[in-house]
Design an enzyme around this catalytic site. Sequence first.
Site, short mmCIF file in Angstrom:
data_model
loop_
_atom_site.label_atom_id
_atom_site.label_comp_id
_atom_site.label_asym_id
_atom_site.label_seq_id
_atom_site.Cartn_x
_atom_site.Cartn_y
_atom_site.Cartn_z
N SER A 173 0.86 -1.19 0.00
CA SER A 173 0.00 0.00 0.00
C SER A 173 0.89 1.24 0.00
CB SER A 173 -0.86 0.00 1.27
OG SER A 173 -1.54 1.22 1.42
N TYR A 201 -2.51 -0.37 10.82
CA TYR A 201 -2.51 -0.79 9.41
C TYR A 201 -1.26 -0.24 8.72
CZ TYR A 201 -4.05 -1.09 4.50
OH TYR A 201 -4.14 -1.35 3.14
N1 LIG Z 1 -8.59 -0.61 -1.31
C1 LIG Z 1 -7.55 0.17 -1.11
O1 LIG Z 1 -7.67 1.42 -1.12
C2 LIG Z 1 -6.19 -0.43 -0.89
C3 LIG Z 1 -5.09 0.43 -0.99
C4 LIG Z 1 -3.83 -0.09 -0.79
C5 LIG Z 1 -3.67 -1.42 -0.50
N2 LIG Z 1 -4.76 -2.24 -0.41
C6 LIG Z 1 -4.51 -3.64 -0.10
O2 LIG Z 1 -5.10 -4.46 -1.08
C7 LIG Z 1 -5.33 -5.76 -0.55
C8 LIG Z 1 -6.73 -6.21 -0.94
O3 LIG Z 1 -7.70 -5.40 -0.30
P1 LIG Z 1 -8.98 -4.82 -1.05
O4 LIG Z 1 -8.82 -3.36 -1.12
O5 LIG Z 1 -9.26 -5.58 -2.27
O6 LIG Z 1 -10.10 -5.07 0.07
P2 LIG Z 1 -11.25 -6.16 0.22
O7 LIG Z 1 -12.19 -6.11 -0.91
O8 LIG Z 1 -11.79 -5.96 1.60
O9 LIG Z 1 -10.47 -7.55 0.14
C9 LIG Z 1 -9.74 -8.06 1.23
C10 LIG Z 1 -9.55 -9.54 0.98
O10 LIG Z 1 -8.73 -10.05 2.04
C11 LIG Z 1 -9.35 -11.19 2.56
N3 LIG Z 1 -9.07 -11.36 3.99
C12 LIG Z 1 -9.16 -10.46 5.00
N4 LIG Z 1 -8.89 -11.07 6.17
C13 LIG Z 1 -8.65 -12.37 5.89
C14 LIG Z 1 -8.35 -13.52 6.66
N5 LIG Z 1 -8.25 -13.47 8.00
N6 LIG Z 1 -8.17 -14.71 6.04
C15 LIG Z 1 -8.28 -14.80 4.69
N7 LIG Z 1 -8.56 -13.76 3.90
C16 LIG Z 1 -8.75 -12.56 4.50
C17 LIG Z 1 -10.86 -10.98 2.36
O11 LIG Z 1 -11.49 -12.26 2.29
P3 LIG Z 1 -12.52 -12.86 3.38
O12 LIG Z 1 -13.12 -11.70 4.13
O13 LIG Z 1 -13.52 -13.62 2.57
O14 LIG Z 1 -11.69 -13.75 4.23
C18 LIG Z 1 -10.86 -10.30 1.00
O15 LIG Z 1 -10.87 -11.26 -0.03
C19 LIG Z 1 -5.10 -5.64 0.96
O16 LIG Z 1 -3.84 -6.16 1.29
C20 LIG Z 1 -5.12 -4.14 1.19
O17 LIG Z 1 -4.39 -3.78 2.33
C21 LIG Z 1 -6.01 -1.77 -0.60
#
Ligand SMILES: NC(=O)c1ccc[n+]([C@@H]2O[C@H](COP(=O)([O-])OP(=O)(O)OC[C@H]3O[C@@H](n4cnc5c(N)ncnc54)[C@H](OP(=O)(O)O)[C@@H]3O)[C@@H](O)[C@H]2O)c1
Length: 257
Positions: free
Chosen positions: A147, A162
Site C-alpha cells: 500500500s 494498518y
Molecule cells: N482498497 C484500497 O484502497 C487499498 C489500498 C492499498 C492497498 N490495499 C490492499 O489491497 C489488498 C486487498 O484489499 P482490497 O482493497 O481488495 O479489500 P477487500 O475487498 O476488503 O479484500 C480483502 C480480501 O482479504 C481477505 N481477507 C481479509 N482477512 C482475511 C483472513 N483473516 N483470512 C483470509 N482472507 C482474509 C478478504 O477475504 P474474506 O473476508 O472472505 O476472508 C478479502 O478477499 C489488501 O492487502 C489491502 O491492504 C487496498
Amino acid sequence: MVLSMDRWKGKVAVVTGASSGIGAAIARRLVEQGLQVAVLARRKDRLEDLRSQLEDQSGKLHPIQADISKEEEILEAFKWIKQNLGPIHILVNNAGTNVPATLSEGTTKDWTTILQVNVIGLSIATREALKDMKENKVNGHIIHINSVAGHQTLKIPRVGMYTASKHGVTALTESLRLELALNGSKVKVTSISPGLVDTEILSSEIKNTEIFKKIIENKIILNPDDIVDGLIYVLSTPPHVQVHELMIRPVGETYGS
Ligand SMILES: NC(=O)c1ccc[n+]([C@@H]2O[C@H](COP(=O)([O-])OP(=O)(O)OC[C@H]3O[C@@H](n4cnc5c(N)ncnc54)[C@H](OP(=O)(O)O)[C@@H]3O)[C@@H](O)[C@H]2O)c1
C-alpha cells in the site's frame, strides 16, 4: 524488454484474499490468462461465485476456504495445492485487513488481527510457497500487495496499526529480495503499492468523511483492474528483470503525508 505472460500459461498461482476487491480481480485475470489459480479466503461462497463466472476460460479457479490469520489453515491449503495442483509458480499475497483502531485507545485484539493477517499470514504463505518452489526448482514470483501506507503515514483516522503493518511489508520485501539473492535464488519478489482503490476494505467510517466524498466526486480513486494491469506488467517481465516496487496512485491523490 519483451513483455510476455506465455511462460506462466498452465502454471499454478496462489492468490490470497480473492473473495472480493483487488484479489478477486487478480484471480479473474490470471484464470483468463490460462493459469490454474488457487484462491484462499474465509468467504467460500464468494470464491464459488467467482469460479462459476470463469467456467468457460482456459485456466481454472480452485477455491479453498482458509483464514490467513490461522497458521494451520494456511498449511492445510498449501498441502492441498501441492497434492492436487502441482508446483506453485506465483504467489500473490493480497489478503489484507484494517480494523479501524487508534494507537491511544485501540485494543490489543484489533492490533493483533491486523498484524496477524497483513504481516504474519503473508510471511507464512511466502515461506510455504518458497519451500515448494525450491523443492521443484521453480524460478517463481512472490508478489505482495502492499500500500502507499507502506511508505508514508496517511491523513486518515484510525489506520496507525494498518500503516505499521504495511511498512512491515515494505521491509519484508527488501529483506526477502536480499535473502534470495544471497542464496543464489532466481525467485522474484515484488511489492505493489496501491493508492486508494474502490473496494470493501474502505470502512463506512472512511466513506462517510467529507474527504472521501470529495475523492469520489472528483474520481480520485482507482478500480481493482488498475492494480491488476500493474501486476500483469510485473509478471510479464523477462526472467532477469525484477520490478522491486510498483506504486500505483490515482491522479490527484493527496491523502498521504
Ligand atoms: N482498497 C484500497 O484502497 C487499498 C489500498 C492499498 C492497498 N490495499 C490492499 O489491497 C489488498 C486487498 O484489499 P482490497 O482493497 O481488495 O479489500 P477487500 O475487498 O476488503 O479484500 C480483502 C480480501 O482479504 C481477505 N481477507 C481479509 N482477512 C482475511 C483472513 N483473516 N483470512 C483470509 N482472507 C482474509 C478478504 O477475504 P474474506 O473476508 O472472505 O476472508 C478479502 O478477499 C489488501 O492487502 C489491502 O491492504 C487496498
